[in-house]
Design a protein around this motif. Structure first.
Motif, PDB file in Angstrom:
ATOM      1  N   HIS A 199      16.438 -52.958 -45.704  1.00  0.00           N
ATOM      2  CA  HIS A 199      17.853 -53.231 -45.915  1.00  0.00           C
ATOM      3  C   HIS A 199      18.323 -52.745 -47.287  1.00  0.00           C
ATOM      4  N   VAL A 200      17.474 -52.874 -48.302  1.00  0.00           N
ATOM      5  CA  VAL A 200      17.826 -52.348 -49.624  1.00  0.00           C
ATOM      6  C   VAL A 200      17.998 -50.835 -49.542  1.00  0.00           C
ATOM      7  N   GLY A 201      17.072 -50.160 -48.854  1.00  0.00           N
ATOM      8  CA  GLY A 201      17.167 -48.709 -48.708  1.00  0.00           C
ATOM      9  C   GLY A 201      18.434 -48.296 -47.991  1.00  0.00           C
ATOM     10  N   SER A 202      18.797 -49.034 -46.952  1.00  0.00           N
ATOM     11  CA  SER A 202      20.011 -48.724 -46.214  1.00  0.00           C
ATOM     12  C   SER A 202      21.249 -48.935 -47.083  1.00  0.00           C
ATOM     13  N   LEU A 203      21.264 -50.017 -47.864  1.00  0.00           N
ATOM     14  CA  LEU A 203      22.385 -50.284 -48.767  1.00  0.00           C
ATOM     15  C   LEU A 203      22.530 -49.175 -49.803  1.00  0.00           C
ATOM     16  N   ARG A 204      21.411 -48.767 -50.383  1.00  0.00           N
ATOM     17  CA  ARG A 204      21.461 -47.688 -51.372  1.00  0.00           C
ATOM     18  C   ARG A 204      22.103 -46.440 -50.779  1.00  0.00           C
ATOM     19  N   SER A 205      21.718 -46.109 -49.575  1.00  0.00           N
ATOM     20  CA  SER A 205      22.253 -44.923 -48.919  1.00  0.00           C
ATOM     21  C   SER A 205      23.749 -45.054 -48.701  1.00  0.00           C
ATOM     22  N   LYS A 206      24.182 -46.211 -48.236  1.00  0.00           N
ATOM     23  CA  LYS A 206      25.591 -46.398 -47.919  1.00  0.00           C
ATOM     24  C   LYS A 206      26.457 -46.512 -49.171  1.00  0.00           C
ATOM     25  N   LEU A 207      25.865 -46.995 -50.285  1.00  0.00           N
ATOM     26  CA  LEU A 207      26.622 -47.086 -51.533  1.00  0.00           C
ATOM     27  C   LEU A 207      26.637 -45.771 -52.286  1.00  0.00           C
ATOM     28  N   GLY A 208      25.814 -44.826 -51.855  1.00  0.00           N
ATOM     29  CA  GLY A 208      25.864 -43.497 -52.444  1.00  0.00           C
ATOM     30  C   GLY A 208      24.745 -43.140 -53.390  1.00  0.00           C
ATOM     31  N   GLY A 209      23.736 -44.034 -53.548  1.00  0.00           N
ATOM     32  CA  GLY A 209      22.638 -43.674 -54.429  1.00  0.00           C
ATOM     33  C   GLY A 209      21.723 -44.843 -54.741  1.00  0.00           C
ATOM     34  N   ARG A 210      20.469 -44.522 -55.070  1.00  0.00           N
ATOM     35  CA  ARG A 210      19.481 -45.550 -55.390  1.00  0.00           C
ATOM     36  C   ARG A 210      19.842 -46.330 -56.639  1.00  0.00           C
TER      37      ARG A 210
END
Length: 229
Positions: A199-210
């Motif tokens: 879920h953290v990885g998915s959030l990073r992707s959707k927010l535009g970056g790690r």
């Protein structure tokens, strides 16, 4: 509570429906994914079997989540971790592996209902609204459960939203992995902790970056506002 049972086995559906009714729930039963999609708008909770004759249960879950925040507990015989992760990514709030006890199902329904009816709430905000939080281009609205980045809507699953809200309680502060799991999932969660990483990885992707969500080795995660944001 109005419960939609999506199960192609009439015998199982009847037994489950009778149990739900004994505990005061109203029940509607459908046997296919297409029937589930048609009936879901009028329900308050979905119990979704994955082995449906027309559509895969994960696809049904994904389509439901695109248009509704209705709570979904998936019931599956698929015990592999990858299947469970894909199911959660599709938008399910929880899952049960067959065979399961009715007591556990009811407990999980109560837990999901509590999370849905009492979402995580960041304490302070930069705009003097208890239900709205912002940091740079990121805006989080708890009342409508909407997220914007640079003025553009960001589509999140229920768990992704609750995870972001949990991190936004205190931007920059480290939130322990155990605390996030207890808060966003449940204190009695017995699934893999890799679910949090997914879920953290998915959030990073959707927010535009790690850089929006930083990992703190051996501890957990924190929300950070990139300098260039």
């Amino acid at each position: 509570m109005h419960v939609l049972i999506v199960e192609d086995d009439r015998r199982i559906a009847d037994a489950l429906g009778e149990a739900m009714q004994r505990f005061g729930h109203e029940v509607v039963w459908v046997a296919t994914g297409r029937e589930a999609l048609a009936a879901a708008e009028k329900t308050e909770f979905v119990l979704l079997d994955l082995g449906l004759p027309d559509l895969d249960g994960q696809e049904v879950c994904r389509r439901l989540r695109k248009r509704s925040w209705v709570p979904i507990i998936a019931v599956t015989a698929r015990a592999e971790e990858v299947d469970r992760i894909m199911l959660l990514q599709a938008g399910a709030d929880d899952y049960l592996i067959k065979p399961y006890s009715m007591r556990e199902l009811l407990a999980r329904m109560d837990a999901v209902a509590r999370r849905v009816n009492g979402p995580t709430s960041p304490g302070g905000d930069a705009e003097s609204r208890e239900d709205r939080w912002s940091a740079g281009p990121l805006v989080l609205d708890l009342r409508t459960r909407q997220v914007e980045m640079h003025g553009q809507s960001v589509s999140l699953t229920r768990r992704e939203f609750d995870l972001l809200a949990a991190l936004a309680i205190d931007p920059g502060a480290v939130r322990a992995r155990e605390d996030l799991i207890n808060e966003v999932w449940d204190a009695n969660w017995h699934g893999s902790t890799r679910t949090l990483d997914v879920h953290v990885g998915s959030l990073r992707s959707k927010l535009g970056g790690r850089e929006w969500i930083e990992s703190v080795r051996g501890v957990g995660f924190r929300l950070a506002v990139p300098d260039a944001a």
